[in-house]
Design an enzyme around this catalytic site. Structure first.
Site, PDB file in Angstrom:
ATOM      1  N   LYS A  58       0.850  -1.196   0.000  1.00  0.00           N
ATOM      2  CA  LYS A  58       0.000   0.000   0.000  1.00  0.00           C
ATOM      3  C   LYS A  58       0.884   1.245   0.000  1.00  0.00           C
ATOM      4  CE  LYS A  58      -3.576   2.778   0.945  1.00  0.00           C
ATOM      5  NZ  LYS A  58      -4.569   3.102  -0.091  1.00  0.00           N
ATOM      6  N   CYS A 141      -2.468   9.891  -6.288  1.00  0.00           N
ATOM      7  CA  CYS A 141      -3.557   9.612  -5.340  1.00  0.00           C
ATOM      8  C   CYS A 141      -4.609  10.713  -5.443  1.00  0.00           C
ATOM      9  CB  CYS A 141      -3.052   9.540  -3.905  1.00  0.00           C
ATOM     10  SG  CYS A 141      -4.434   9.361  -2.746  1.00  0.00           S
TER      11      CYS A 141
HETATM   12  C1  DHB Z   1      -5.430   6.071  -2.272  1.00  0.00           C
HETATM   13  C2  DHB Z   1      -6.024   5.978  -3.510  1.00  0.00           C
HETATM   14  C3  DHB Z   1      -5.233   5.955  -4.627  1.00  0.00           C
HETATM   15  O1  DHB Z   1      -5.738   5.852  -5.880  1.00  0.00           O
HETATM   16  C4  DHB Z   1      -3.878   6.031  -4.504  1.00  0.00           C
HETATM   17  O2  DHB Z   1      -3.103   6.016  -5.583  1.00  0.00           O
HETATM   18  C5  DHB Z   1      -3.293   6.092  -3.274  1.00  0.00           C
HETATM   19  C6  DHB Z   1      -4.088   6.121  -2.161  1.00  0.00           C
HETATM   20  C7  DHB Z   1      -6.234   6.134  -1.063  1.00  0.00           C
HETATM   21  O3  DHB Z   1      -7.299   6.741  -1.059  1.00  0.00           O
HETATM   22  O4  DHB Z   1      -5.751   5.616  -0.037  1.00  0.00           O
END
Ligand code: DHB
Length: 331
Positions: A58, A141
């Site tokens: 993540k 993001c």
């Molecule tokens: C999140 C969503 C995304 O598309 C990303 O690239 C990184 C984080 C999120 O909301 O956590």
């Protein structure tokens, strides 16, 4: 760029090659996308044990984050919308986890997003030292209120990538949002080539989209008035268009990692035809769990056999221009 090294069996599915990208060995070209089910140690261990070709973490931020208010994820038959808000353990915790994840003998890919260039460079240095095999710089993001996606600002992207490139020798991948104009794809491809990045992951979710529940007359998620990043079947044609254009613009100097709407081996095959060298799975992994990697790999193997391809390499980038009659319904 790409060398076939040896043969290996993964979870009963015959994965006939190890692939080398950026001098990193991948047991499969199919892996998870940074996003769902890759935040907590237990989830990362499950990826290690699965047929995923890598463990993609993540996106980490400098500080740990609780993320946005719930409900922040929704899925239907066409895909998903999320506004997770970068819920993650913070880079220091991932620096502790990365050495432990190396026991699975597959690449550990650490995704990161700083709220400043300094945060990026500090994290890149630490994650590199901790043993991450590849750093995936997330410039896309969409879910942090007041923080526009860096990748839509070309000047800022160039500045960031130039500085980040000079802080590490590790392979750098860059995760990008969809672009809808050819000149934007060309301009970003120029920046990636100039700054010697080693991979480009396309596409992140379609930002600031909205899914409405007409019965309840409300958005299906809560943060940012219901606006969030859409993935899954909704986005596959957009992803394929980006993968296709970037693959051509990058002239095979930088591998493209395709993501957006892969549920089946056939979906993965479409990305390979459009020029992707590796693929990632987000929405479908979230709903189906870690068994999806072996299933998609098995379906892809069957498809290749049916089409008489000895190796996926033979299909990569081979999309043809349509000829003859127009496609009819159901074609
Ligand atoms: C999140 C969503 C995304 O598309 C990303 O690239 C990184 C984080 C999120 O909301 O956590």
């Amino acid at each position: 760029m790409l060398t076939v090294i040896l043969k290996k069996e993964v979870e009963g599915v015959f994965v006939d090659q190890f692939y080398s990208f950026n001098s990193v060995l991948f047991p499969s070209r199919i892996m998870n996308a940074s996003g769902p089910l890759c935040t907590w140690e237990q989830e990362l261990n499950a990826l290690g044990e699965s047929a995923s070709g890598a463990i993609v973490l993540k996106t980490t931020t400098f500080e740990p984050r609780a993320g946005n208010d719930r409900p922040k994820y929704f899925e239907n038959e066409w895909g998903s919308i999320n506004s997770n808000g970068l819920e993650n353990l913070g880079y220091k915790k991932y620096c502790e986890l990365i050495p432990k994840l190396k026991r699975f003998n597959k690449p550990v890919i650490s995704s990161l997003s700083g709220f400043s260039l300094e945060e990026f460079t500090t994290m890149v240095g630490a994650l590199d030292q901790a043993g991450a095999d590849i750093l995936e710089i997330n410039l896309s993001c969409p879910n942090i209120a007041g923080k526009p996606q860096v990748a839509y600002d070309f000047e800022m992207s160039e500045k960031y990538l130039h500085t980040i490139r000079s802080t590490t020798e590790k392979p750098l991948w860059v995760k990008l949002p969809p672009y809808f104009e050819t000149i934007h794809r060309q301009e970003m491809a120029r920046i990636l080539l100039k700054n010697e990045v080693n991979g480009v992951t396309l596409i992140n979710s379609l930002g600031n989209a909205l899914i409405v529940d007409p019965e309840k007359e409300q958005a299906v998620i809560k943060p940012k008035q219901g606006l969030g990043g859409v993935g899954g079947k909704y986005v596959k044609p957009v992803a394929l268009g980006n993968v296709f254009t970037f693959s051509q613009e990058l002239e095979n100097k930088i591998p493209v990692i395709g993501v957006g709407g892969i549920y089946t081996g056939m979906d993965a095959f479409e990305f390979f035809l459009c020029g992707a060298q590796l693929v990632q799975i987000g929405t479908a992994y979230k709903s189906q769990g870690p068994g999806i990697f072996a299933r998609v790999q098995g379906e892809l193997n069957e498809l290749l056999q049916r089409k008489n391809y000895a190796r996926i390499e033979d299909a990569i980038g081979k999309l043809k221009v349509v000829e003859g009659e127009e496609y009819g319904f159901g074609a």
